[in-house]
Design a protein around this motif. Structure first.
Motif, PDB file in Angstrom:
ATOM      1  N   LEU A   1       0.809  -1.212   0.000  1.00  0.00           N
ATOM      2  CA  LEU A   1       0.000   0.000   0.000  1.00  0.00           C
ATOM      3  C   LEU A   1       0.844   1.265   0.000  1.00  0.00           C
ATOM      4  O   LEU A   1       0.327   2.358  -0.232  1.00  0.00           O
ATOM      5  CB  LEU A   1      -0.938   0.004   1.208  1.00  0.00           C
ATOM      6  CG  LEU A   1      -1.913  -1.178   1.278  1.00  0.00           C
ATOM      7  CD1 LEU A   1      -2.671  -1.158   2.602  1.00  0.00           C
ATOM      8  CD2 LEU A   1      -2.881  -1.163   0.100  1.00  0.00           C
ATOM      9  N   ALA A   2       2.142   1.144   0.260  1.00  0.00           N
ATOM     10  CA  ALA A   2       3.011   2.318   0.326  1.00  0.00           C
ATOM     11  C   ALA A   2       3.016   3.140  -0.960  1.00  0.00           C
ATOM     12  O   ALA A   2       3.013   4.383  -0.896  1.00  0.00           O
ATOM     13  CB  ALA A   2       4.426   1.902   0.710  1.00  0.00           C
ATOM     14  N   PRO A   3       2.998   2.515  -2.165  1.00  0.00           N
ATOM     15  CA  PRO A   3       2.996   3.318  -3.387  1.00  0.00           C
ATOM     16  C   PRO A   3       1.750   4.190  -3.567  1.00  0.00           C
ATOM     17  O   PRO A   3       1.721   5.036  -4.472  1.00  0.00           O
ATOM     18  CB  PRO A   3       3.090   2.262  -4.500  1.00  0.00           C
ATOM     19  CG  PRO A   3       3.752   1.089  -3.863  1.00  0.00           C
ATOM     20  CD  PRO A   3       3.201   1.078  -2.464  1.00  0.00           C
ATOM     21  N   LEU A   4       0.751   3.999  -2.736  1.00  0.00           N
ATOM     22  CA  LEU A   4      -0.452   4.826  -2.810  1.00  0.00           C
ATOM     23  C   LEU A   4      -0.287   6.125  -2.015  1.00  0.00           C
ATOM     24  O   LEU A   4      -1.252   6.869  -1.831  1.00  0.00           O
ATOM     25  CB  LEU A   4      -1.659   4.041  -2.282  1.00  0.00           C
ATOM     26  CG  LEU A   4      -1.960   2.736  -3.029  1.00  0.00           C
ATOM     27  CD1 LEU A   4      -3.172   2.031  -2.417  1.00  0.00           C
ATOM     28  CD2 LEU A   4      -2.174   2.986  -4.514  1.00  0.00           C
ATOM     29  N   GLY A   5       0.932   6.384  -1.562  1.00  0.00           N
ATOM     30  CA  GLY A   5       1.199   7.623  -0.840  1.00  0.00           C
ATOM     31  C   GLY A   5       1.183   7.476   0.667  1.00  0.00           C
ATOM     32  O   GLY A   5       0.959   8.456   1.380  1.00  0.00           O
ATOM     33  N   LEU A   6       1.438   6.259   1.139  1.00  0.00           N
ATOM     34  CA  LEU A   6       1.358   5.997   2.568  1.00  0.00           C
ATOM     35  C   LEU A   6       2.727   5.663   3.143  1.00  0.00           C
ATOM     36  O   LEU A   6       3.517   4.944   2.525  1.00  0.00           O
ATOM     37  CB  LEU A   6       0.409   4.824   2.831  1.00  0.00           C
ATOM     38  CG  LEU A   6      -1.015   4.981   2.313  1.00  0.00           C
ATOM     39  CD1 LEU A   6      -1.829   3.728   2.643  1.00  0.00           C
ATOM     40  CD2 LEU A   6      -1.682   6.225   2.884  1.00  0.00           C
ATOM     41  N   ARG A   7       2.988   6.174   4.320  1.00  0.00           N
ATOM     42  CA  ARG A   7       4.141   5.748   5.108  1.00  0.00           C
ATOM     43  C   ARG A   7       3.652   4.620   6.016  1.00  0.00           C
ATOM     44  O   ARG A   7       2.883   4.853   6.953  1.00  0.00           O
ATOM     45  CB  ARG A   7       4.685   6.889   5.953  1.00  0.00           C
ATOM     46  CG  ARG A   7       5.946   6.524   6.754  1.00  0.00           C
ATOM     47  CD  ARG A   7       6.268   7.567   7.813  1.00  0.00           C
ATOM     48  NE  ARG A   7       6.406   8.900   7.221  1.00  0.00           N
ATOM     49  CZ  ARG A   7       6.523  10.014   7.962  1.00  0.00           C
ATOM     50  NH1 ARG A   7       6.504   9.948   9.291  1.00  0.00           N
ATOM     51  NH2 ARG A   7       6.652  11.196   7.365  1.00  0.00           N
ATOM     52  N   VAL A   8       4.053   3.403   5.717  1.00  0.00           N
ATOM     53  CA  VAL A   8       3.533   2.231   6.428  1.00  0.00           C
ATOM     54  C   VAL A   8       4.417   1.941   7.644  1.00  0.00           C
ATOM     55  O   VAL A   8       5.635   1.773   7.516  1.00  0.00           O
ATOM     56  CB  VAL A   8       3.469   1.008   5.505  1.00  0.00           C
ATOM     57  CG1 VAL A   8       2.911  -0.205   6.263  1.00  0.00           C
ATOM     58  CG2 VAL A   8       2.592   1.317   4.282  1.00  0.00           C
ATOM     59  N   VAL A   9       3.768   1.882   8.806  1.00  0.00           N
ATOM     60  CA  VAL A   9       4.433   1.590  10.074  1.00  0.00           C
ATOM     61  C   VAL A   9       3.793   0.334  10.645  1.00  0.00           C
ATOM     62  O   VAL A   9       2.560   0.236  10.708  1.00  0.00           O
ATOM     63  CB  VAL A   9       4.286   2.758  11.060  1.00  0.00           C
ATOM     64  CG1 VAL A   9       4.953   2.437  12.391  1.00  0.00           C
ATOM     65  CG2 VAL A   9       4.855   4.044  10.462  1.00  0.00           C
ATOM     66  N   SER A  10       4.587  -0.622  11.067  1.00  0.00           N
ATOM     67  CA  SER A  10       4.055  -1.895  11.572  1.00  0.00           C
ATOM     68  C   SER A  10       3.758  -1.841  13.060  1.00  0.00           C
ATOM     69  O   SER A  10       4.488  -1.205  13.833  1.00  0.00           O
ATOM     70  CB  SER A  10       5.047  -3.023  11.295  1.00  0.00           C
ATOM     71  OG  SER A  10       5.188  -3.226   9.901  1.00  0.00           O
ATOM     72  N   ALA A  11       2.707  -2.516  13.453  1.00  0.00           N
ATOM     73  CA  ALA A  11       2.354  -2.679  14.864  1.00  0.00           C
ATOM     74  C   ALA A  11       2.284  -4.162  15.181  1.00  0.00           C
ATOM     75  O   ALA A  11       1.960  -4.982  14.323  1.00  0.00           O
ATOM     76  CB  ALA A  11       1.001  -2.034  15.161  1.00  0.00           C
ATOM     77  N   THR A  12       2.582  -4.502  16.394  1.00  0.00           N
ATOM     78  CA  THR A  12       2.367  -5.865  16.858  1.00  0.00           C
ATOM     79  C   THR A  12       1.627  -5.806  18.190  1.00  0.00           C
ATOM     80  O   THR A  12       1.337  -4.719  18.713  1.00  0.00           O
ATOM     81  CB  THR A  12       3.690  -6.648  16.973  1.00  0.00           C
ATOM     82  OG1 THR A  12       3.395  -8.030  17.193  1.00  0.00           O
ATOM     83  CG2 THR A  12       4.564  -6.106  18.094  1.00  0.00           C
ATOM     84  N   TYR A  13       1.320  -6.968  18.729  1.00  0.00           N
ATOM     85  CA  TYR A  13       0.495  -7.039  19.930  1.00  0.00           C
ATOM     86  C   TYR A  13       0.704  -8.398  20.576  1.00  0.00           C
ATOM     87  O   TYR A  13       1.221  -9.334  19.953  1.00  0.00           O
ATOM     88  CB  TYR A  13      -0.982  -6.830  19.578  1.00  0.00           C
ATOM     89  CG  TYR A  13      -1.455  -7.654  18.396  1.00  0.00           C
ATOM     90  CD1 TYR A  13      -1.958  -8.943  18.575  1.00  0.00           C
ATOM     91  CD2 TYR A  13      -1.373  -7.162  17.095  1.00  0.00           C
ATOM     92  CE1 TYR A  13      -2.366  -9.715  17.495  1.00  0.00           C
ATOM     93  CE2 TYR A  13      -1.776  -7.927  16.010  1.00  0.00           C
ATOM     94  CZ  TYR A  13      -2.270  -9.196  16.215  1.00  0.00           C
ATOM     95  OH  TYR A  13      -2.668  -9.960  15.148  1.00  0.00           O
ATOM     96  N   ARG A  14       0.298  -8.486  21.832  1.00  0.00           N
ATOM     97  CA  ARG A  14       0.431  -9.761  22.531  1.00  0.00           C
ATOM     98  C   ARG A  14      -0.514 -10.797  21.924  1.00  0.00           C
ATOM     99  O   ARG A  14      -1.656 -10.500  21.608  1.00  0.00           O
ATOM    100  CB  ARG A  14       0.120  -9.579  24.016  1.00  0.00           C
ATOM    101  CG  ARG A  14       1.248  -8.934  24.809  1.00  0.00           C
ATOM    102  CD  ARG A  14       0.780  -8.501  26.187  1.00  0.00           C
ATOM    103  NE  ARG A  14      -0.027  -7.286  26.107  1.00  0.00           N
ATOM    104  CZ  ARG A  14      -0.580  -6.693  27.167  1.00  0.00           C
ATOM    105  NH1 ARG A  14      -0.447  -7.233  28.372  1.00  0.00           N
ATOM    106  NH2 ARG A  14      -1.274  -5.574  27.009  1.00  0.00           N
ATOM    107  N   PHE A  15       0.011 -12.018  21.771  1.00  0.00           N
ATOM    108  CA  PHE A  15      -0.805 -13.103  21.256  1.00  0.00           C
ATOM    109  C   PHE A  15      -1.601 -13.732  22.401  1.00  0.00           C
ATOM    110  O   PHE A  15      -1.356 -13.476  23.580  1.00  0.00           O
ATOM    111  CB  PHE A  15       0.071 -14.137  20.567  1.00  0.00           C
ATOM    112  CG  PHE A  15       0.872 -13.573  19.423  1.00  0.00           C
ATOM    113  CD1 PHE A  15       0.305 -12.668  18.532  1.00  0.00           C
ATOM    114  CD2 PHE A  15       2.197 -13.936  19.228  1.00  0.00           C
ATOM    115  CE1 PHE A  15       1.029 -12.142  17.476  1.00  0.00           C
ATOM    116  CE2 PHE A  15       2.934 -13.418  18.176  1.00  0.00           C
ATOM    117  CZ  PHE A  15       2.346 -12.506  17.297  1.00  0.00           C
ATOM    118  N   VAL A  16      -2.554 -14.586  22.018  1.00  0.00           N
ATOM    119  CA  VAL A  16      -3.479 -15.126  23.019  1.00  0.00           C
ATOM    120  C   VAL A  16      -2.792 -16.032  24.038  1.00  0.00           C
ATOM    121  O   VAL A  16      -3.315 -16.226  25.137  1.00  0.00           O
ATOM    122  CB  VAL A  16      -4.631 -15.872  22.337  1.00  0.00           C
ATOM    123  CG1 VAL A  16      -5.487 -14.907  21.535  1.00  0.00           C
ATOM    124  CG2 VAL A  16      -4.102 -16.996  21.430  1.00  0.00           C
TER     125      VAL A  16
END
Length: 215
Positions: free
Chosen positions: A26-41
């Motif tokens: 999606l970055a070429p659509l003009g977005l700065r992509v930043v990743s998030a993570t989270y605790r798993f179950v």
């Protein structure tokens, strides 16, 4: 292309692990992509995952250089993205839009329960089987949190055997009734489609053009 917004990307994986999709397409659509993570179950149950992506959103917003903050994700990550956008990071309406690809949104939907009767990720997320009237089930159901007016993109494969497309179809009606602008694309294919596929790229671009400044 000039950056138009920051996209906090929340990965899928059934809340049990990390799927490889990182939103970079999606970055070429003009977005700065930043990743998030989270605790798993295996580490924590709901709403710990929402707390974690809220913290990631605060960090992304702090480094956004004034750009609008979008949130997006695939599958289980798309569920978290919808919660984050609809409920807000610190207040309702402080996220510009949500991009949700093949999200599970309703743990009590009959089609979902039939399909995932013997392997229900919602039960792992909540720490118990979802049930009508159960506070955690109600809180984790996306449609419980409508009304902020945040625009939403929903994309789903009609032959998805992991998350029924009816999840996105049903949510579309609920979002529209609550006053949210919605772009919904139900397309050919199953689960975890390629974000760079021409039709998915085109609908994502059209949605972004509807919610972001063009100048």
């Amino acid at each position: 292309m000039t950056e138009r917004a920051v996209l906090l990307w929340i990965h899928g994986g059934g809340w049990r692990g990390r799927y490889h999709e990182d939103g970079a397409a999606l970055a070429p659509l003009g977005l700065r992509v930043v990743s998030a993570t989270y605790r798993f179950v295996a580490e924590a149950h709901w709403p710990a995952q929402l707390d974690d992506v809220r913290a990631a959103a605060r960090s992304a917003r702090g480094a956004a250089d004034g750009l609008p903050l979008l949130v997006g994700g695939d599958s289980a990550g798309a569920t978290l993205a919808l919660h984050l956008a609809l409920r807000g990071v610190d207040r309702r309406g402080d996220v510009a839009a949500a991009l949700a690809y093949w999200p599970p949104v309703d743990p009590l939907d009959s089609e979902w329960r039939r399909l995932r009767a013997h392997d229900d990720p919602w039960a792992d997320l909540l720490g118990h089987p979802p049930a009508a009237g159960d506070p955690a089930t109600v809180d984790a159901t996306v449609a419980t949190h409508l009304g902020s007016g945040v625009p939403v993109l929903l994309v789903h494969g009609r032959d998805d055997r992991s998350v029924p497309a009816g999840q996105s179809v049903g949510l579309t009606g609920r979002l529209l009734a609550a006053g949210h602008p919605v772009h919904t694309w139900i397309t050919h294919g199953g689960h975890a489609l390629d974000l760079d596929r021409p039709d998915i790229r085109a609908v994502s671009a059209a949605f972004l053009d509807s919610v972001l400044p063009t100048g």
